[in-house]
Design an enzyme around this catalytic site. Structure first.
Site, PDB file in Angstrom:
ATOM      1  N   VAL A  11     -57.409  36.457  91.000  1.00  0.00           N
ATOM      2  CA  VAL A  11     -57.630  37.610  90.133  1.00  0.00           C
ATOM      3  C   VAL A  11     -56.416  38.546  90.130  1.00  0.00           C
ATOM      4  O   VAL A  11     -55.949  38.972  89.077  1.00  0.00           O
ATOM      5  CB  VAL A  11     -58.907  38.366  90.571  1.00  0.00           C
ATOM      6  N   PHE A 155     -64.117  39.361  84.672  1.00  0.00           N
ATOM      7  CA  PHE A 155     -64.981  38.280  84.183  1.00  0.00           C
ATOM      8  C   PHE A 155     -64.200  37.001  83.884  1.00  0.00           C
ATOM      9  O   PHE A 155     -64.752  36.073  83.307  1.00  0.00           O
ATOM     10  CB  PHE A 155     -65.730  38.740  82.927  1.00  0.00           C
ATOM     11  N   LEU A 156     -62.913  36.961  84.250  1.00  0.00           N
ATOM     12  CA  LEU A 156     -62.137  35.757  83.919  1.00  0.00           C
ATOM     13  C   LEU A 156     -62.716  34.540  84.622  1.00  0.00           C
ATOM     14  O   LEU A 156     -63.377  34.651  85.655  1.00  0.00           O
ATOM     15  CB  LEU A 156     -60.665  35.948  84.312  1.00  0.00           C
ATOM     16  N   TYR A 257     -74.849  22.714  80.681  1.00  0.00           N
ATOM     17  CA  TYR A 257     -74.568  21.334  81.085  1.00  0.00           C
ATOM     18  C   TYR A 257     -75.208  21.020  82.432  1.00  0.00           C
ATOM     19  O   TYR A 257     -74.979  21.724  83.417  1.00  0.00           O
ATOM     20  CB  TYR A 257     -73.060  21.096  81.160  1.00  0.00           C
ATOM     21  N   ALA A 258     -75.981  19.950  82.454  1.00  0.00           N
ATOM     22  CA  ALA A 258     -76.523  19.485  83.727  1.00  0.00           C
ATOM     23  C   ALA A 258     -75.400  18.797  84.500  1.00  0.00           C
ATOM     24  O   ALA A 258     -74.445  18.282  83.919  1.00  0.00           O
ATOM     25  CB  ALA A 258     -77.660  18.499  83.470  1.00  0.00           C
ATOM     26  N   CYS A 266     -67.162  32.042  93.258  1.00  0.00           N
ATOM     27  CA  CYS A 266     -67.916  33.164  92.683  1.00  0.00           C
ATOM     28  C   CYS A 266     -69.425  32.942  92.621  1.00  0.00           C
ATOM     29  O   CYS A 266     -70.178  33.679  93.246  1.00  0.00           O
ATOM     30  CB  CYS A 266     -67.365  33.493  91.302  1.00  0.00           C
ATOM     31  N   LYS A 327     -64.075  22.705  89.523  1.00  0.00           N
ATOM     32  CA  LYS A 327     -64.164  22.598  88.064  1.00  0.00           C
ATOM     33  C   LYS A 327     -62.800  22.147  87.557  1.00  0.00           C
ATOM     34  O   LYS A 327     -61.820  22.170  88.321  1.00  0.00           O
ATOM     35  CB  LYS A 327     -64.582  23.928  87.439  1.00  0.00           C
ATOM     36  N   ARG A 334     -63.136  25.691  96.757  1.00  0.00           N
ATOM     37  CA  ARG A 334     -64.122  26.494  97.482  1.00  0.00           C
ATOM     38  C   ARG A 334     -65.529  26.134  96.994  1.00  0.00           C
ATOM     39  O   ARG A 334     -65.790  26.142  95.800  1.00  0.00           O
ATOM     40  CB  ARG A 334     -63.832  27.992  97.283  1.00  0.00           C
TER      41      ARG A 334
HETATM   42  N1  LIG Z   1     -61.673  33.697  91.333  1.00  0.00           N
HETATM   43  C1  LIG Z   1     -62.332  34.070  90.257  1.00  0.00           C
HETATM   44  O1  LIG Z   1     -62.516  33.324  89.305  1.00  0.00           O
HETATM   45  C2  LIG Z   1     -62.889  35.469  90.170  1.00  0.00           C
HETATM   46  C3  LIG Z   1     -63.328  35.950  88.925  1.00  0.00           C
HETATM   47  C4  LIG Z   1     -63.826  37.251  88.854  1.00  0.00           C
HETATM   48  C5  LIG Z   1     -63.913  38.032  90.002  1.00  0.00           C
HETATM   49  N2  LIG Z   1     -63.494  37.526  91.194  1.00  0.00           N
HETATM   50  C6  LIG Z   1     -63.566  38.402  92.368  1.00  0.00           C
HETATM   51  O2  LIG Z   1     -62.280  38.945  92.593  1.00  0.00           O
HETATM   52  C7  LIG Z   1     -62.046  39.098  94.007  1.00  0.00           C
HETATM   53  C8  LIG Z   1     -60.809  38.308  94.411  1.00  0.00           C
HETATM   54  O3  LIG Z   1     -61.064  36.930  94.185  1.00  0.00           O
HETATM   55  P1  LIG Z   1     -59.888  35.851  94.219  1.00  0.00           P
HETATM   56  O4  LIG Z   1     -60.483  34.558  93.792  1.00  0.00           O
HETATM   57  O5  LIG Z   1     -58.689  36.385  93.506  1.00  0.00           O
HETATM   58  O6  LIG Z   1     -59.607  35.811  95.793  1.00  0.00           O
HETATM   59  P2  LIG Z   1     -58.388  35.140  96.559  1.00  0.00           P
HETATM   60  O7  LIG Z   1     -58.895  34.764  97.876  1.00  0.00           O
HETATM   61  O8  LIG Z   1     -57.749  34.098  95.686  1.00  0.00           O
HETATM   62  O9  LIG Z   1     -57.321  36.316  96.703  1.00  0.00           O
HETATM   63  C9  LIG Z   1     -57.504  37.447  97.494  1.00  0.00           C
HETATM   64  C10 LIG Z   1     -56.135  37.838  98.074  1.00  0.00           C
HETATM   65  O10 LIG Z   1     -56.234  39.089  98.708  1.00  0.00           O
HETATM   66  C11 LIG Z   1     -55.354  39.078  99.827  1.00  0.00           C
HETATM   67  N3  LIG Z   1     -55.716  40.179 100.717  1.00  0.00           N
HETATM   68  C12 LIG Z   1     -56.789  40.271 101.551  1.00  0.00           C
HETATM   69  N4  LIG Z   1     -56.792  41.460 102.170  1.00  0.00           N
HETATM   70  C13 LIG Z   1     -55.724  42.146 101.717  1.00  0.00           C
HETATM   71  C14 LIG Z   1     -55.212  43.455 101.957  1.00  0.00           C
HETATM   72  N5  LIG Z   1     -55.836  44.305 102.788  1.00  0.00           N
HETATM   73  N6  LIG Z   1     -54.085  43.818 101.301  1.00  0.00           N
HETATM   74  C15 LIG Z   1     -53.480  42.980 100.443  1.00  0.00           C
HETATM   75  N7  LIG Z   1     -53.920  41.745 100.179  1.00  0.00           N
HETATM   76  C16 LIG Z   1     -55.023  41.334 100.793  1.00  0.00           C
HETATM   77  C17 LIG Z   1     -55.528  37.696 100.387  1.00  0.00           C
HETATM   78  O11 LIG Z   1     -54.433  37.330 101.213  1.00  0.00           O
HETATM   79  C18 LIG Z   1     -55.613  36.851  99.118  1.00  0.00           C
HETATM   80  O12 LIG Z   1     -54.340  36.391  98.712  1.00  0.00           O
HETATM   81  C19 LIG Z   1     -63.335  38.619  94.690  1.00  0.00           C
HETATM   82  O13 LIG Z   1     -64.162  39.720  94.916  1.00  0.00           O
HETATM   83  C20 LIG Z   1     -63.948  37.697  93.647  1.00  0.00           C
HETATM   84  O14 LIG Z   1     -65.342  37.620  93.765  1.00  0.00           O
HETATM   85  C21 LIG Z   1     -62.962  36.279  91.292  1.00  0.00           C
END
Ligand SMILES: NC(=O)c1ccc[n+]([C@@H]2O[C@H](COP(=O)([O-])OP(=O)(O)OC[C@H]3O[C@@H](n4cnc5c(N)ncnc54)[C@H](O)[C@@H]3O)[C@@H](O)[C@H]2O)c1
Length: 449
Positions: A11, A155-156, A257-258, A266, A327, A334
């Site tokens: 994100v 929401f990406l 989709y099943a 997420c 996916k 994960r």
């Molecule tokens: N992945 C998705 O598709 C998606 C979509 C929408 C929302 N989200 C939400 O967004 C958030 C992030 O998800 P993500 O998939 O990008 O996670 P991710 O694990 O890919 O990235 C999180 C990053 O934060 C870093 N980090 C942790 N603590 C830190 C700190 N104190 N200072 C600086 N960096 C720090 C980690 O090293 C890691 O690189 C989550 O809450 C997730 O639920 C994710």
């Protein structure tokens, strides 16, 4: 606008690159020095279509930079986006330790007005916790610095993240402070040029909107998976049923989709966290409990079909496995259904030859040298001498394979398809038996031309 992204994962990196593309001055912070080194050397630590050129162009233009320097990051942005992970804790609730550590670190350093934007997916009430954490640090330092809190859930979807960020269905802003709302409107205006889809609401509703969206999508998937299992027993084809209900404009085709279960970082964690939040407030979210339980069961559906054919012990059997990522178009594994299947097949004594277009490096990292798991040089090579082919991820490259070549390489002519990629009739013509999800028994069901 000067913007700091705290957290440079899926994100944070996509958000940072897209905001830079619109002319903003973006600094992405991460505590993971290896990740920042890759980015500084011109690499991309994740697979996400379209992201590499976007990052390269904006770095070259001087609008996007990366750092592990917390002081520099705190000083840089008027907008401080928190985009760190919120993994599930032991009890299913969201682990807020990274979010609160980011808040503390900001409070320790903030010297002028900031807008703190929470982009991580967090339980309702987290903005209050972040605000209190920052305020406590400021009080401890004895300084009086104003700041505003905003909730801006993301929401990406992985695999289409850049497109989703650039052309969002909507942007949700939870905020009370008019100054912060004006800044957020200006920030997102370039992404919403053809019509305004920016929804301003109170912070708690914004926080809940993100969970509600993911919970609804997960519900549709589990609903279809349960119906598919029934369709299979009834001799009906869930693919026909899907079209039959998707064509209803009240229902629509998306997320119908099943398959062999949803995974990723997420849906599983967000459904769990919402169930947990319900329990904390005396509400048993029965629908979502069932959604989660149905999904856990669905991750075993392929192994069940395999044991129905080959027996409970799979010792001496080898399976070709296509698709490791949770996916298509991502290397993220994960909570991937492939992991449940791999563990079960290996535990039953089978060996596996796996292939994935981009996730094999991640699988090697996760499984190291796990005995019984080997990685193929190509999709077809995985099939060489295997007892059957098992498909777990719906990569485009798997949609039109050379069935004759697959048939000639497999020891038994059978495909277990966890994503319903094929027409049963086409496989029958190719001399392949087809075990898919909820498609009845091809021998007894007349397949429409
Ligand atoms: N992945 C998705 O598709 C998606 C979509 C929408 C929302 N989200 C939400 O967004 C958030 C992030 O998800 P993500 O998939 O990008 O996670 P991710 O694990 O890919 O990235 C999180 C990053 O934060 C870093 N980090 C942790 N603590 C830190 C700190 N104190 N200072 C600086 N960096 C720090 C980690 O090293 C890691 O690189 C989550 O809450 C997730 O639920 C994710």
């Amino acid at each position: 606008m000067k913007i700091t992204l705290i957290g440079t994962g899926y994100v944070g990196l996509v958000t940072g690159a897209c905001l830079a593309e619109m002319g903003n001055d973006v600094l992405c912070l991460d505590l993971d020095a290896a990740k920042i080194r890759i980015l500084e050397e011109g690499g991309i630590p994740i697979h996400e279509p379209g992201l590499a050129p976007l990052v390269a162009a904006n770095v070259a233009a001087g609008r996007l930079a990366f750092t592990t320097d917390v002081d520099r990051a705190a000083a840089h942005g008027l907008l401080q986006f928190i985009a760190v992970g919120t993994p599930p804790g032991e009890d299913g609730s969201a682990d807020l330790s990274h979010v609160l550590a980011s808040a503390r670190s900001l409070g320790e350093r903030m010297n002028d007005y900031k807008i703190v934007v929470n982009k991580s997916t967090v339980p309702v009430g987290t903005a209050d916790l972040v605000r209190a954490t920052i305020a406590a640090e400021l009080a401890r330092r004895g300084v009086d610095v104003a700041f505003s809190m905003v909730s801006n859930p993301e929401f990406l979807k992985q695999g289409g993240a850049v497109g989703d960020f650039m052309r969002p269905d909507r942007v949700v802003i939870g905020a009370e402070d008019p100054r912060a709302i004006d800044v957020m409107r200006a920030l997102y205006a370039p992404f919403l040029r053809n019509h305004d889809r920016l929804l301003v609401m109170d912070i708690r509703s914004a926080e809940l909107t993100k969970y509600a969206a993911n919970a609804m999508l997960a519900t549709r998937i589990s609903f279809m998976n349960e119906l598919a299992n029934l369709a299979g027993s009834l001799g009906a084809d869930i693919e026909e049923v899907r079209k039959g209900i998707g064509s209803d404009s009240r229902i629509g085709y998306s997320f119908l989709y099943a398959g062999c279960g949803y995974g990723g970082s997420c849906f599983p964690k967000d459904v769990k966290a919402l169930v947990r939040a319900g329990a904390e407030h005396g509400h048993r979210l029965q629908v979502l409990q069932a959604v989660e339980a149905a999904n856990e069961a669905q991750k075993h559906v392929l192994a069940r079909k395999i044991t129905q054919r080959f027996g409970e012990s799979l010792a001496g059997r080898r399976f070709a496995l296509w698709g490791l990522a949770f996916k298509p178009d991502t290397d993220d594994m994960r909570e991937a259904p492939s992991r449940v299947l791999i563990d079960e097949l290996l535990a039953r004594g089978a060996t596996i030859t796996a292939w994935d277009p981009v996730a094999m490096a991640e699988a090697r990292r996760l499984y190291a040298d796990r005995p019984g798991l080997r990685f193929a040089a190509s999709a077809l090579e995985a099939c060489d001498g295997a007892d059957a082919l098992v498909i777990v991820t719906e990569w485009k490259a798997f949609r039109s394979p050379d069935f004759a070549a697959i048939r000639s390489r497999l020891r038994e002519p059978v495909i277990f398809d966890g994503r319903n990629l094929y027409q049963p009739a086409v496989l029958a013509q190719a001399g392949l038996q087809y075990e898919a999800i909820g498609r009845g028994d091809p021998a007894t069901r007349r397949i429409p031309a």
